[in-house]
Design a protein around this motif. Structure first.
Motif, PDB file in Angstrom:
ATOM      1  N   MET B  13       0.840  -1.212   0.000  1.00 51.68           N
ATOM      2  CA  MET B  13       0.000   0.000   0.000  1.00 51.68           C
ATOM      3  C   MET B  13       0.869   1.253   0.000  1.00 51.68           C
ATOM      4  SD  MET B  13      -3.301  -0.969   0.469  1.00 51.68           S
ATOM      5  CE  MET B  13      -4.352  -0.735   1.840  1.00 51.68           C
ATOM      6  N   THR B  42      -7.553   7.409   1.079  1.00 52.26           N
ATOM      7  CA  THR B  42      -8.164   6.090   1.256  1.00 52.26           C
ATOM      8  C   THR B  42      -7.107   5.038   1.566  1.00 52.26           C
ATOM      9  OG1 THR B  42      -9.797   6.772  -0.371  1.00 52.26           O
ATOM     10  CG2 THR B  42      -9.745   4.455   0.213  1.00 52.26           C
ATOM     11  N   LEU B  43      -5.988   5.092   0.828  1.00 46.90           N
ATOM     12  CA  LEU B  43      -4.922   4.104   1.050  1.00 46.90           C
ATOM     13  C   LEU B  43      -4.305   4.277   2.430  1.00 46.90           C
ATOM     14  CD1 LEU B  43      -3.186   4.097  -2.430  1.00 46.90           C
ATOM     15  CD2 LEU B  43      -4.616   2.342  -1.435  1.00 46.90           C
ATOM     16  N   VAL B  45      -5.812   5.381   5.163  1.00 55.36           N
ATOM     17  CA  VAL B  45      -6.726   4.827   6.168  1.00 55.36           C
ATOM     18  C   VAL B  45      -6.659   3.303   6.163  1.00 55.36           C
ATOM     19  CG1 VAL B  45      -9.138   4.612   6.810  1.00 55.36           C
ATOM     20  CG2 VAL B  45      -8.242   6.810   6.125  1.00 55.36           C
ATOM     21  N   ALA B  46      -6.675   2.701   4.963  1.00 55.08           N
ATOM     22  CA  ALA B  46      -6.640   1.235   4.886  1.00 55.08           C
ATOM     23  C   ALA B  46      -5.352   0.687   5.474  1.00 55.08           C
ATOM     24  CB  ALA B  46      -6.795   0.797   3.435  1.00 55.08           C
ATOM     25  N   LEU B  49      -5.360   0.715   9.231  1.00 53.69           N
ATOM     26  CA  LEU B  49      -6.063  -0.432   9.804  1.00 53.69           C
ATOM     27  C   LEU B  49      -5.166  -1.667   9.802  1.00 53.69           C
ATOM     28  CD1 LEU B  49      -9.618   0.019   8.284  1.00 53.69           C
ATOM     29  CD2 LEU B  49      -8.767   0.711  10.497  1.00 53.69           C
ATOM     30  N   LEU B  50      -4.364  -1.822   8.735  1.00 55.00           N
ATOM     31  CA  LEU B  50      -3.412  -2.939   8.702  1.00 55.00           C
ATOM     32  C   LEU B  50      -2.334  -2.751   9.760  1.00 55.00           C
ATOM     33  CD1 LEU B  50      -2.880  -3.396   4.867  1.00 55.00           C
ATOM     34  CD2 LEU B  50      -4.164  -4.866   6.373  1.00 55.00           C
ATOM     35  N   ALA B  64      -7.331   6.405  12.496  1.00 58.98           N
ATOM     36  CA  ALA B  64      -7.772   6.197  11.114  1.00 58.98           C
ATOM     37  C   ALA B  64      -9.174   6.763  10.899  1.00 58.98           C
ATOM     38  CB  ALA B  64      -7.735   4.707  10.781  1.00 58.98           C
TER      39      ALA B  64
END
Lengths: 134, 85
Positions: B13, B42-43, B45-46, B49-50, B64
């Motif tokens: 990412m 968006t990337l 935030v994703a 989460l990871l 996030a």
């Protein structure tokens, strides 16, 4: 149980990364703003939902494996909230960008029809002029 | 072992963010830059989460959520400013 969850998790991660990659390449390669917006808001959101699904599976695995841990449940709920926020804000933000770009005067490159222009012309014929002057 | 997958996904990412920054820097119009910025948000935030999985911390998920909401406000504001100009 753990093996099944691991396989599902790896699959969800792979699908998410694939969709994110496709969305990013769409942003780089598509011809105009509207198609790039399409690649951004659809593919990237979908990919992020799937990577977050992998995170949820990991948390479920932790929850099943160990004795009950409140922090895991909390992280799962907050992850779901984050994904919902991401989906809603991406959709509405993309809509706002598209409308703003349309009002800037940029039109789709190879579009067959323009429904917003048709609606505006049908609803109030004077509005288009006022928008152009202001 | 399985955490390696999350490390790989986070690194991937980050690479995607670097790639899409090309559109952010070179976009022909302001709208292209806004779209690229939206994708980067968006990337981010994703991958936060990871990263919360890797760091074993709930706080990063909260960050996030706030990041997503603030980036939404930023996108709306830029859209409004674009429309007014």
């Amino acid at each position: 149980m753990d093996t099944v969850l691991d396989i599902l998790m790896a699959a969800a991660l792979f699908v998410g990364l694939a969709f994110n990659t496709l969305g990013v390449f769409g942003i780089l390669r598509f011809p105009d703003v509207y198609t790039r917006l399409h690649a951004d808001t659809k593919a990237t959101t979908f990919g992020s939902v799937f990577t977050s699904l992998a995170v949820l599976m990991w948390l479920l695995r932790q929850w099943v494996g160990a004795d009950f841990d409140g922090a895991v449940l909390q992280q799962a709920i907050h992850t779901v909230v984050a994904v919902v926020v991401l989906a809603v804000t991406n959709a509405t933000g993309g809509h706002a960008i598209a409308r703003a770009v349309w009002h800037l005067g940029i039109r789709p490159a190879h579009a067959v029809c323009d429904a917003l222009a048709a609606d505006k012309a049908k609803a109030e014929p004077e509005a288009g002029k006022k928008e152009g002057e202001a | 072992m399985i955490l390696r997958l999350f490390t790989f996904a986070g690194a991937w990412m980050a690479g995607l963010m670097a790639v899409v920054s090309w559109r952010l820097l070179r976009g022909p119009t302001l709208a292209d830059r806004v779209v690229a910025l939206d994708a980067v948000n968006t990337l981010v935030v994703a991958s936060m989460l990871l990263g919360a999985v890797l760091l074993h911390g709930t706080w990063m998920v909260d960050v996030a959520i706030i990041y997503a909401l603030l980036s939404y406000v930023g996108t709306l504001y830029i859209a409004r400013v674009m429309r007014k100009d």
